[in-house]
Design an enzyme around this catalytic site. Structure first.
Site, PDB file in Angstrom:
ATOM      1  N   ASP A 296       8.860  -3.574  -8.832  1.00 23.35           N
ATOM      2  CA  ASP A 296       8.215  -2.486  -8.087  1.00 23.35           C
ATOM      3  C   ASP A 296       8.569  -1.162  -8.751  1.00 23.35           C
ATOM      4  O   ASP A 296       9.749  -0.865  -8.929  1.00 23.35           O
ATOM      5  CB  ASP A 296       8.726  -2.516  -6.631  1.00 23.35           C
ATOM      6  CG  ASP A 296       7.791  -1.809  -5.664  1.00 23.35           C
ATOM      7  OD1 ASP A 296       7.227  -0.760  -6.046  1.00 23.35           O
ATOM      8  OD2 ASP A 296       7.641  -2.297  -4.540  1.00 23.35           O
ATOM      9  N   ARG A 298       7.817   1.830  -7.616  1.00 30.80           N
ATOM     10  CA  ARG A 298       7.800   2.985  -6.711  1.00 30.80           C
ATOM     11  C   ARG A 298       9.190   3.509  -6.393  1.00 30.80           C
ATOM     12  O   ARG A 298      10.148   2.758  -6.324  1.00 30.80           O
ATOM     13  CB  ARG A 298       7.117   2.589  -5.392  1.00 30.80           C
ATOM     14  CG  ARG A 298       5.656   2.357  -5.516  1.00 30.80           C
ATOM     15  CD  ARG A 298       5.105   1.797  -4.229  1.00 30.80           C
ATOM     16  NE  ARG A 298       5.631   0.462  -3.936  1.00 30.80           N
ATOM     17  CZ  ARG A 298       5.369  -0.207  -2.821  1.00 30.80           C
ATOM     18  NH1 ARG A 298       4.641   0.345  -1.878  1.00 30.80           N
ATOM     19  NH2 ARG A 298       5.866  -1.419  -2.646  1.00 30.80           N
TER      20      ARG A 298
HETATM   21  N1  LIG Z   1       0.596  -4.091  -8.836  1.00 33.09           N
HETATM   22  C1  LIG Z   1      -0.009  -4.530  -7.731  1.00 33.09           C
HETATM   23  N2  LIG Z   1      -0.111  -3.702  -6.686  1.00 33.09           N
HETATM   24  C2  LIG Z   1      -0.700  -4.170  -5.577  1.00 33.09           C
HETATM   25  C3  LIG Z   1      -1.236  -5.462  -5.484  1.00 33.09           C
HETATM   26  N3  LIG Z   1      -1.776  -5.605  -4.256  1.00 33.09           N
HETATM   27  C4  LIG Z   1      -1.580  -4.440  -3.607  1.00 33.09           C
HETATM   28  N4  LIG Z   1      -0.924  -3.568  -4.400  1.00 33.09           N
HETATM   29  C5  LIG Z   1      -0.402  -2.238  -4.101  1.00 33.09           C
HETATM   30  O1  LIG Z   1       0.738  -2.428  -3.311  1.00 33.09           O
HETATM   31  C6  LIG Z   1       0.970  -1.254  -2.542  1.00 33.09           C
HETATM   32  C7  LIG Z   1       1.199  -1.658  -1.090  1.00 33.09           C
HETATM   33  O2  LIG Z   1       1.629  -0.508  -0.407  1.00 33.09           O
HETATM   34  P1  LIG Z   1       2.327  -0.518   1.020  1.00 33.09           P
HETATM   35  O3  LIG Z   1       1.564  -1.370   1.975  1.00 33.09           O
HETATM   36  O4  LIG Z   1       2.591   0.916   1.387  1.00 33.09           O
HETATM   37  O5  LIG Z   1       3.745  -1.108   0.692  1.00 33.09           O
HETATM   38  P2  LIG Z   1       4.497  -2.454   0.905  1.00 33.09           P
HETATM   39  O6  LIG Z   1       5.514  -2.508  -0.174  1.00 33.09           O
HETATM   40  O7  LIG Z   1       3.543  -3.597   1.046  1.00 33.09           O
HETATM   41  O8  LIG Z   1       5.306  -2.236   2.273  1.00 33.09           O
HETATM   42  P3  LIG Z   1       4.841  -2.176   3.821  1.00 33.09           P
HETATM   43  O9  LIG Z   1       3.344  -2.259   3.869  1.00 33.09           O
HETATM   44  O10 LIG Z   1       5.345  -0.853   4.314  1.00 33.09           O
HETATM   45  O11 LIG Z   1       5.513  -3.303   4.483  1.00 33.09           O
HETATM   46  C8  LIG Z   1      -0.250  -0.371  -2.746  1.00 33.09           C
HETATM   47  O12 LIG Z   1       0.070   0.630  -3.702  1.00 33.09           O
HETATM   48  C9  LIG Z   1      -1.286  -1.329  -3.320  1.00 33.09           C
HETATM   49  O13 LIG Z   1      -2.225  -0.679  -4.160  1.00 33.09           O
HETATM   50  C10 LIG Z   1      -1.105  -6.313  -6.611  1.00 33.09           C
HETATM   51  O14 LIG Z   1      -1.487  -7.469  -6.600  1.00 33.09           O
HETATM   52  N5  LIG Z   1      -0.501  -5.800  -7.706  1.00 33.09           N
END
Ligand SMILES: Nc1nc2c(ncn2[C@@H]2O[C@H](COP(=O)(O)OP(=O)(O)OP(=O)(O)O)[C@@H](O)[C@H]2O)c(=O)[nH]1
Ligand SMILES: [Zn+2]
Length: 372
Positions: A296, A298
């Site tokens: 990750d 971020r």
């Molecule tokens: N690299 C990548 N990013 C993804 C994928 N699917 C979703 N994302 C990204 O994952 C992130 C999800 O963000 P959030 O929902 O805020 O974070 P989280 O880590 O899932 O945590 P919570 O939702 O707060 O439980 C977003 O930036 C999406 O664009 C993937 O398959 N690959």
């Protein structure tokens, strides 16, 4: 404290500001496919993102370093290529062959075809610059001899690149705010911040009138174009976004931070590359690793800084991601409670949610989720 009374953001020193600006300009050049000149420890090199290396760019780099180029790859990518190392390293590029560079940087069936050299500070800074530019983290390096200027390539110092994320947090500032009534949350204000992470602005969405003297309901939401805007079935983001805002509006209000962290901070182009790999059978984390990313990218320190600038000191966090809770706590906010945010499970997002649970420790219980 009133939401209208904002503390001033800290000012950067002139040197830090100059370095910060150079990095921002370098990001723009790299994204446009132009090389930049990075200097570190008395050495300098022209650096280009591997994805921008075509025949013309190769000829341009070869004019400076005909025989001495190298391709710097991130640790996860090298491991996928068969290297016995977890950290970044370089392979020699006797010529700047675009075909070979693309194979080593991107193809799934590629294997190493040359020894891996240790990556130096300039190489590490080059990878960081590419990550910040949201392009593929694979750097084509053309070392410059003493006295070679690198033509009109923009000049940037490795230490300014490595300091960039921290400088972004220190320079975070509010640039605009206005009421934006939303469906299901009519009393809502958007507060826009510049700085932090990504290449665009960050937005704090203040729903209702949260009492800042008490722990404030807060969600840190990373941007997801596909899920948030288009209702993609591949993730749970759109539901999480809308359900949280409506829940805050129905309750005592809250703050949703909409963070420019598309693709877990990798950018939309890399997210689509990862989605393509997922359609070939890799899970969400393996796909990112194949591209050279860690679990990750971020960081959430700037999210904590946004909250502090809004006058928030204690929070109730809405997330399943333990990293977000840890980051807010580490940044000095009091996390009074945390709550799960479950979207719908769909046939298309089950494996994604399971991977987040199993590989990144997200608190997701698929059995209790509503099927969509
Ligand atoms: N690299 C990548 N990013 C993804 C994928 N699917 C979703 N994302 C990204 O994952 C992130 C999800 O963000 P959030 O929902 O805020 O974070 P989280 O880590 O899932 O945590 P919570 O939702 O707060 O439980 C977003 O930036 C999406 O664009 C993937 O398959 N690959
Ligand atoms: Zn999503």
């Amino acid at each position: 404290m009133s939401l209208q009374k904002l503390p001033a953001s800290p000012i950067l020193s002139p040197a830090a500001r100059a370095g910060h600006i150079a990095v921002e300009r370098a990001l723009s050049d790299l994204r446009a496919g132009r090389p930049v000149r990075i200097a570190a420890d008395g050495a300098a090199a022209l650096v280009l993102g591997a994805e921008a290396l075509d025949a013309e760019a190769a000829a341009g780099l070869a004019a400076f370093a005909p025989l001495r180029g190298r391709l710097v790859l991130a640790g996860p990518r090298l491991a996928r290529l068969g290297a016995a190392r977890a950290e970044a390293g370089a392979v020699a590029l006797p010529g700047f062959d675009p075909e070979r560079v693309e194979t080593l940087a991107l193809r799934i069936d590629a294997r190493l075809d040359a020894p891996v050299l240790a990556a130096g500070p300039l190489d590490i800074a080059a990878l960081e610059l590419l990550r910040l530019a949201l392009v593929l983290p694979a750097a084509v390096i053309a070392p410059l001899e003493d006295g070679q200027t690198g033509g009109d390539a923009l000049r940037v110092e490795a230490h300014d690149i490595l300091a960039h994320r921290a400088t972004e947090v220190r320079g975070l500032r509010m640039v605009g705010r206005a009421p934006v009534p939303l469906d299901g949350a009519p009393e809502t204000e958007f507060v826009v911040f510049r700085g932090g992470e990504g290449l665009r602005d960050q937005v704090a969405i203040i729903v209702g009138r949260p009492d800042l003297a008490r722990p404030v309901p807060v969600r840190l939401h990373s941007a997801c174009l596909t899920g948030d805007l288009f209702g993609s079935l591949k993730c749970d983001c759109g539901d999480q976004l809308r359900d949280t805002v409506r829940g805050m509006a129905a309750g005592a209000g809250g703050i949703l931070l909409y963070l420019d962290q598309e693709g877990r901070g990798n950018g939309i182009a890399n997210k689509m590359r990862a989605y393509k790999l997922q359609s070939q059978g890799y899970d969400t984390y393996d796909a990112d690793e194949l591209l050279g990313f860690g679990l990750d990218q971020r960081r959430f320190d700037f999210a904590a800084a946004m909250l502090r600038q809004l006058g928030v000191t204690a929070v109730q966090v809405f997330t399943n991601n333990p990293e977000k809770i840890a980051a807010l706590t580490a940044a000095g906010l009091e996390v009074v409670s945390d709550h799960r945010v479950l979207g719908r499970s769909t046939p298309q997002n089950m494996s994604y949610l399971a991977a987040k649970r199993d590989r990144a420790g997200h608190r997701i219980d698929l059995d209790t989720m509503q099927a969509g």
